[in-house]
Design a protein around this motif. Structure first.
Motif, mmCIF file in Angstrom:
data_model
loop_
_atom_site.group_PDB
_atom_site.id
_atom_site.type_symbol
_atom_site.label_atom_id
_atom_site.label_comp_id
_atom_site.label_asym_id
_atom_site.label_seq_id
_atom_site.Cartn_x
_atom_site.Cartn_y
_atom_site.Cartn_z
ATOM 1 N N GLY A 35 7.099 -9.885 -31.459
ATOM 2 C CA GLY A 35 7.991 -8.827 -31.881
ATOM 3 C C GLY A 35 9.217 -9.351 -32.589
ATOM 4 N N PRO A 77 10.021 -4.513 -28.889
ATOM 5 C CA PRO A 77 10.508 -4.139 -30.217
ATOM 6 C C PRO A 77 9.954 -5.062 -31.301
ATOM 7 C CG PRO A 77 12.298 -4.091 -28.650
ATOM 8 C CD PRO A 77 11.128 -4.701 -27.935
ATOM 9 N N GLU A 102 6.981 -1.914 -23.870
ATOM 10 C CA GLU A 102 7.160 -1.937 -25.318
ATOM 11 C C GLU A 102 8.000 -3.132 -25.722
ATOM 12 O OE1 GLU A 102 9.472 0.627 -28.792
ATOM 13 O OE2 GLU A 102 9.116 1.524 -26.805
ATOM 14 N N LEU A 137 16.532 -5.592 -26.891
ATOM 15 C CA LEU A 137 17.087 -6.536 -27.850
ATOM 16 C C LEU A 137 18.439 -7.020 -27.324
ATOM 17 C CD1 LEU A 137 16.398 -4.493 -31.111
ATOM 18 C CD2 LEU A 137 15.145 -6.528 -30.351
ATOM 19 N N ARG A 195 10.807 -0.569 -21.890
ATOM 20 C CA ARG A 195 11.055 -1.280 -23.149
ATOM 21 C C ARG A 195 11.828 -2.559 -22.896
ATOM 22 N NH1 ARG A 195 14.732 -1.423 -27.453
ATOM 23 N NH2 ARG A 195 13.814 -1.226 -29.550
ATOM 24 N N GLU A 251 21.605 -4.676 -27.335
ATOM 25 C CA GLU A 251 21.153 -3.391 -27.868
ATOM 26 C C GLU A 251 21.921 -2.193 -27.310
ATOM 27 O OE1 GLU A 251 17.000 -0.772 -28.127
ATOM 28 O OE2 GLU A 251 16.993 -2.792 -27.271
#
Length: 393
Positions: free
Chosen positions: A52, A340, A338, A364, A361, A367
């Motif tokens: 990712g 990214p 998930e 990041l 998720r 984030e």
């Protein structure tokens, strides 16, 4: 599973043991705000396989999905104030710095609990918050060496580590158990706590029956079955002139210190060994040199000198030399998270069936900074000023 829904955790952890603890808390429904250094983030973002977006290693993704990330400079006064403001909104703080680091950052567990007696602070370290070995650095294979596990896993060629970071992970689970007990005590009116969780103690719980056998018979149980997680020659087990030593020189400063202690400071300037990638490429050469060089040292004295120089290292001990407790394992299932920048979901271990939360998720770096800071009452201009000053990123 939502057993911990409404619980707010400020997460100052990195690598595996601490993030494993907060990973399990997230899977139980807690809100996790993960504090990371600006720019680099949790060092585990840089490990092995990546997928990712940048700074998303697969090992990092496996134990950090479902958390919020705030990139905050804890060495700045402004960053420390924000950290204290966040902690004031929380039920739990989890950290796995070396003993004393939180105090140097102005976040002493005693001071935090004085401000909020109901706060629970979980401190995870290699060898505990006190005792003669409290200042030792630790990686998973260092804990295996010190606890007797490596000696029990020996082959005819010498001691052998378990091939996965089992102690790191298990320590995180032990921390969760201790925290759940502390939450029950707090909810019953007993107030908060400062929990001292050590990788060595968790490792010893895994050899609990062998400790008991040694206690009863005086014999040291030996098993069958060595090399650090970074797979470099300077992070491995070696025979010395008197016993074995586990080295944990992973970072550049640690490798340079190792060469100095061994009496060959110029080795760090050798092109074959000057960088991590060079040392990986010339693994066999460096390992052969270490075998030859370490044969002239006494393991106990070398441990003393390397620890004093800031290198994670420990003489291998058997079960008869160390004793302790904690133990828990949860039956695991898979959940999809998930990542990214990658359209494919990633399968990770949920811990146990009821904990599975499809759709979590991986964060990041930084984030969630704006949202976390806005929730503290900072307006967009104030947040922009913090970013401009490098306090957050």
């Amino acid at each position: 599973m939502s057993a911990l829904l409404g619980l707010r955790v400020i997460d100052f952890t990195h690598a595996i043991s601490g993030p494993t603890c907060t990973n399990m808390l997230a899977q139980l429904g807690a809100e996790i705000v993960k504090i990371e250094p600006p720019g680099r983030g949790d060092g585990f973002r840089h490990y092995t396989e990546h997928g990712g977006a940048p700074l998303l290693s697969i090992p990092f993704a496996a134990i950090n999905a479902g958390k919020q990330s705030l990139a905050l400079d804890l060495k700045s006064a402004a960053g420390q104030r924000i950290a204290r403001d966040l902690i004031a909104t929380a039920d739990v703080v989890v950290e796995n710095f070396r003993p004393g680091v939180m105090a140097r950052l102005g976040l002493s567990p005693d001071d935090l609990r004085a401000a909020d007696p109901d706060l629970i602070v979980v401190s995870i370290s290699g060898f505990g918050q006190d005792g003669p070995m409290a200042h030792y650095g630790a990686y998973d294979h260092i804990a295996q060496a010190a606890s007797g596990i490596a000696a029990m896993n020996a082959t005819a060629d010498g001691p052998l580590k378990i091939g996965i970071p089992i102690i790191d992970s298990f320590t995180g689970y032990v921390a969760v158990i201790a925290l759940l007990a502390a939450l029950r005590t707090r909810d019953a009116g007993g107030g908060g706590a400062h929990l001292d969780i050590a990788m060595l103690d968790a490792a010893l719980k895994l050899v609990n029956t062998s400790v008991a056998v040694h206690s009863a018979t005086g014999t040291v149980p030996m098993g069958t079955g060595n090399r650090g997680f970074r797979l470099v020659a300077t992070s491995e087990f070696y025979p010395t002139g008197n016993g074995w030593i586990a080295l944990g020189a992973n970072e550049q400063t640690q490798v340079a210190a190792l060469f100095r202690v061994l009496g060959h400071p110029a080795m760090i300037d050798d092109p074959r060994f000057a960088t991590h990638s060079a040392r990986t490429a010339h693994y066999a050469d460096l390992r052969a040199w270490l075998i030859e060089t370490l044969a002239g040292f006494d393991a106990a004295m070398l441990e003393r000198d390397l620890v004093a120089a800031g290198v994670a290292a420990v003489r291998l001990r058997d079960v008869g030399e160390i004793a302790g407790d904690p133990h828990i394992r949860q039956r695991g299932t898979l959940e999809q998270v998930e990542v990214p920048g990658d359209e494919r979901p990633l399968d990770v271990v949920a811990g146990f069936a009821d904990a599975a939360r499809v759709g979590a998720r991986v964060p990041l770096l930084g984030e969630h900074g704006d949202a976390v800071l806005a929730a503290l009452g900072l307006d967009p201009a104030a947040i922009a000023a913090l970013r401009r000053d490098g306090v957050v990123a």
